[in-house]
Write a protein that holds these residues in place. Structure first.
Motif, PDB file in Angstrom:
ATOM      1  N   ALA A 190      -8.353  -9.174   0.038  1.00  0.00           N
ATOM      2  CA  ALA A 190      -9.331  -7.844   0.726  1.00  0.00           C
ATOM      3  C   ALA A 190      -9.179  -6.490   1.128  1.00  0.00           C
ATOM      4  CB  ALA A 190     -10.395  -8.696   0.608  1.00  0.00           C
ATOM      5  N   LEU A 191      -7.545  -6.968   1.764  1.00  0.00           N
ATOM      6  CA  LEU A 191      -7.565  -5.348   3.164  1.00  0.00           C
ATOM      7  C   LEU A 191      -6.578  -4.460   1.960  1.00  0.00           C
ATOM      8  CD1 LEU A 191      -7.477  -4.210   5.378  1.00  0.00           C
ATOM      9  CD2 LEU A 191      -4.788  -6.013   5.622  1.00  0.00           C
ATOM     10  N   ILE A 192      -5.792  -5.428   1.246  1.00  0.00           N
ATOM     11  CA  ILE A 192      -4.691  -4.660   0.715  1.00  0.00           C
ATOM     12  C   ILE A 192      -5.959  -3.550  -0.751  1.00  0.00           C
ATOM     13  CG2 ILE A 192      -3.481  -4.063  -1.801  1.00  0.00           C
ATOM     14  CD1 ILE A 192      -2.123  -7.035  -0.366  1.00  0.00           C
ATOM     15  N   LEU A 193      -6.380  -3.934  -1.253  1.00  0.00           N
ATOM     16  CA  LEU A 193      -7.487  -3.318  -2.306  1.00  0.00           C
ATOM     17  C   LEU A 193      -8.830  -1.947  -1.804  1.00  0.00           C
ATOM     18  CD1 LEU A 193      -8.729  -5.811  -5.057  1.00  0.00           C
ATOM     19  CD2 LEU A 193      -6.639  -4.093  -4.913  1.00  0.00           C
ATOM     20  N   ARG A 194      -9.267  -3.352  -0.433  1.00  0.00           N
ATOM     21  CA  ARG A 194     -10.151  -2.196   0.356  1.00  0.00           C
ATOM     22  C   ARG A 194      -9.519  -0.929   1.190  1.00  0.00           C
ATOM     23  NH1 ARG A 194     -11.978  -5.332   3.331  1.00  0.00           N
ATOM     24  NH2 ARG A 194     -10.341  -4.908   5.470  1.00  0.00           N
ATOM     25  N   VAL A 195      -8.454  -0.406   0.966  1.00  0.00           N
ATOM     26  CA  VAL A 195      -7.668   0.445   1.482  1.00  0.00           C
ATOM     27  C   VAL A 195      -6.820   0.639   0.692  1.00  0.00           C
ATOM     28  CG1 VAL A 195      -4.917   0.942   2.770  1.00  0.00           C
ATOM     29  CG2 VAL A 195      -6.671  -1.166   3.421  1.00  0.00           C
ATOM     30  N   ALA A 196      -6.943   0.055  -0.204  1.00  0.00           N
ATOM     31  CA  ALA A 196      -6.531   1.266  -1.576  1.00  0.00           C
ATOM     32  C   ALA A 196      -7.392   2.313  -1.952  1.00  0.00           C
ATOM     33  CB  ALA A 196      -6.071   0.302  -2.680  1.00  0.00           C
ATOM     34  N   GLU A 197      -8.659   1.701  -1.730  1.00  0.00           N
ATOM     35  CA  GLU A 197      -9.643   2.285  -2.342  1.00  0.00           C
ATOM     36  C   GLU A 197      -9.542   4.366  -2.269  1.00  0.00           C
ATOM     37  OE1 GLU A 197     -13.805   0.513  -2.113  1.00  0.00           O
ATOM     38  OE2 GLU A 197     -12.814  -0.816  -2.992  1.00  0.00           O
ATOM     39  N   LEU A 226      -7.660   9.705  -1.419  1.00  0.00           N
ATOM     40  CA  LEU A 226      -6.925  10.629  -1.038  1.00  0.00           C
ATOM     41  C   LEU A 226      -5.809  11.809  -2.448  1.00  0.00           C
ATOM     42  CD1 LEU A 226      -6.046  11.858   1.400  1.00  0.00           C
ATOM     43  CD2 LEU A 226      -4.841  10.633   1.849  1.00  0.00           C
ATOM     44  N   LYS A 227      -5.636  10.706  -2.943  1.00  0.00           N
ATOM     45  CA  LYS A 227      -4.352  10.973  -4.279  1.00  0.00           C
ATOM     46  C   LYS A 227      -5.473  10.989  -5.397  1.00  0.00           C
ATOM     47  CE  LYS A 227      -0.044   8.951  -6.256  1.00  0.00           C
ATOM     48  NZ  LYS A 227       0.611   8.095  -6.051  1.00  0.00           N
ATOM     49  N   ASP A 228      -6.818  11.235  -6.030  1.00  0.00           N
ATOM     50  CA  ASP A 228      -7.312  11.728  -7.086  1.00  0.00           C
ATOM     51  C   ASP A 228      -6.270  10.815  -7.574  1.00  0.00           C
ATOM     52  OD1 ASP A 228      -8.893  12.927  -8.814  1.00  0.00           O
ATOM     53  OD2 ASP A 228      -7.705  14.356  -9.138  1.00  0.00           O
ATOM     54  N   ASP A 229      -6.167   9.236  -7.734  1.00  0.00           N
ATOM     55  CA  ASP A 229      -5.812   8.555  -8.562  1.00  0.00           C
ATOM     56  C   ASP A 229      -6.360   7.709  -8.985  1.00  0.00           C
ATOM     57  OD1 ASP A 229      -3.721   6.988 -10.132  1.00  0.00           O
ATOM     58  OD2 ASP A 229      -2.120   7.149  -8.391  1.00  0.00           O
ATOM     59  N   ASP A 230      -6.783   7.399 -10.220  1.00  0.00           N
ATOM     60  CA  ASP A 230      -8.051   6.344 -10.310  1.00  0.00           C
ATOM     61  C   ASP A 230      -7.342   5.168 -11.451  1.00  0.00           C
ATOM     62  OD1 ASP A 230      -7.048   7.500 -12.776  1.00  0.00           O
ATOM     63  OD2 ASP A 230      -9.104   8.056 -13.518  1.00  0.00           O
ATOM     64  N   ARG A 231      -6.305   5.472 -11.460  1.00  0.00           N
ATOM     65  CA  ARG A 231      -5.119   4.155 -12.030  1.00  0.00           C
ATOM     66  C   ARG A 231      -5.210   3.033 -11.114  1.00  0.00           C
ATOM     67  NH1 ARG A 231      -0.977   6.840 -15.368  1.00  0.00           N
ATOM     68  NH2 ARG A 231      -1.093   8.099 -13.052  1.00  0.00           N
ATOM     69  N   LEU A 232      -4.840   3.570  -9.755  1.00  0.00           N
ATOM     70  CA  LEU A 232      -4.540   2.958  -8.392  1.00  0.00           C
ATOM     71  C   LEU A 232      -4.833   1.391  -8.093  1.00  0.00           C
ATOM     72  CD1 LEU A 232      -2.319   4.805  -5.169  1.00  0.00           C
ATOM     73  CD2 LEU A 232      -4.190   2.400  -5.305  1.00  0.00           C
ATOM     74  N   VAL A 233      -6.032   1.245  -8.494  1.00  0.00           N
ATOM     75  CA  VAL A 233      -6.734   0.424  -7.791  1.00  0.00           C
ATOM     76  C   VAL A 233      -7.104  -0.807  -8.707  1.00  0.00           C
ATOM     77  CG1 VAL A 233      -8.628  -0.921  -6.780  1.00  0.00           C
ATOM     78  CG2 VAL A 233      -8.421   1.440  -5.661  1.00  0.00           C
ATOM     79  N   PRO A 234      -7.712  -0.272 -10.040  1.00  0.00           N
ATOM     80  CA  PRO A 234      -6.759  -1.361 -11.325  1.00  0.00           C
ATOM     81  C   PRO A 234      -5.197  -2.014 -11.227  1.00  0.00           C
ATOM     82  CG  PRO A 234      -8.028   0.433 -11.383  1.00  0.00           C
ATOM     83  CD  PRO A 234      -7.847   1.201 -10.112  1.00  0.00           C
ATOM     84  N   LEU A 261       0.771  -1.556  -0.184  1.00  0.00           N
ATOM     85  CA  LEU A 261      -0.066   0.072  -0.105  1.00  0.00           C
ATOM     86  C   LEU A 261       1.069   1.407   0.146  1.00  0.00           C
ATOM     87  CD1 LEU A 261      -2.269  -1.356   2.610  1.00  0.00           C
ATOM     88  CD2 LEU A 261      -3.327  -0.670   0.051  1.00  0.00           C
ATOM     89  N   MET A 262       2.166   0.829   0.685  1.00  0.00           N
ATOM     90  CA  MET A 262       2.605   1.795   0.726  1.00  0.00           C
ATOM     91  C   MET A 262       3.415   2.610  -0.674  1.00  0.00           C
ATOM     92  SD  MET A 262       4.583   2.569   4.500  1.00  0.00           S
ATOM     93  CE  MET A 262       4.898   0.527   4.276  1.00  0.00           C
ATOM     94  N   LYS A 263       4.180   1.713  -1.262  1.00  0.00           N
ATOM     95  CA  LYS A 263       4.575   1.207  -2.921  1.00  0.00           C
ATOM     96  C   LYS A 263       3.583   2.519  -3.852  1.00  0.00           C
ATOM     97  CE  LYS A 263       8.818  -0.796  -1.924  1.00  0.00           C
ATOM     98  NZ  LYS A 263       9.331   0.134  -2.947  1.00  0.00           N
ATOM     99  N   ALA A 264       2.679   1.567  -3.194  1.00  0.00           N
ATOM    100  CA  ALA A 264       1.448   1.919  -4.579  1.00  0.00           C
ATOM    101  C   ALA A 264       1.265   3.555  -4.136  1.00  0.00           C
ATOM    102  CB  ALA A 264       0.109   1.267  -4.606  1.00  0.00           C
ATOM    103  N   PHE A 265       0.564   3.922  -3.057  1.00  0.00           N
ATOM    104  CA  PHE A 265       0.789   4.919  -2.910  1.00  0.00           C
ATOM    105  C   PHE A 265       1.855   5.934  -3.422  1.00  0.00           C
ATOM    106  CE2 PHE A 265       0.377   9.145  -0.103  1.00  0.00           C
ATOM    107  CZ  PHE A 265      -0.690   9.570  -0.643  1.00  0.00           C
TER     108      PHE A 265
END
Length: 76
Positions: free
Chosen positions: A49-56, A61-69, A21-25
Motif C-alpha cells: 500500500a505504501l509503495i503504490l501510494r507513493v508511486a502515484e 511528477l514524472k508524467d508517467d502513466d505506466r509506472l503505477v500499473p 520506488l527509486m528504481k521505478a522512478f
C-alpha cells in the motif's frame, strides 16, 4: 535507517520499499528487473500500500502513466 556492521561501524541503508520506488522512478529496463528480484526476495513483508501510494505521486511528477500499473502488476 542504519545497520550496524560491527562495533562502531554503521551503514546507512534504504528500505526495500524505498529501493523499489527509486528504481521505478528511474524506470530503466534493469531497474524493473531489479524490482522484480526485490519483490521476490521480500515477499509478503513489503508494504504494498505504501509503495503504490507513493508511486502515484512519483508518476505524476514524472508524467508517467505506466509506472503505477507496472508496479501493481509486479506486486500482484
Amino acid at each position: 535507517t542504519y545497520e550496524t556492521l560491527s562495533e562502531g561501524v554503521k551503514l546507512r541503508v534504504v528500505s526495500a520499499e524505498d529501493l523499489i520506488l527509486m528504481k521505478a522512478f528511474a524506470g530503466r529496463l534493469q531497474d524493473w528487473a531489479d524490482i522484480e528480484k526485490v519483490i521476490e526476495r521480500q515477499g509478503k513483508t513489503l508494504d504494498r500500500a505504501l509503495i503504490l501510494r507513493v508511486a502515484e505521486g512519483l508518476a505524476e511528477l514524472k508524467d508517467d502513466d505506466r509506472l503505477v500499473p507496472e508496479l501493481e502488476r509486479l506486486l500482484g
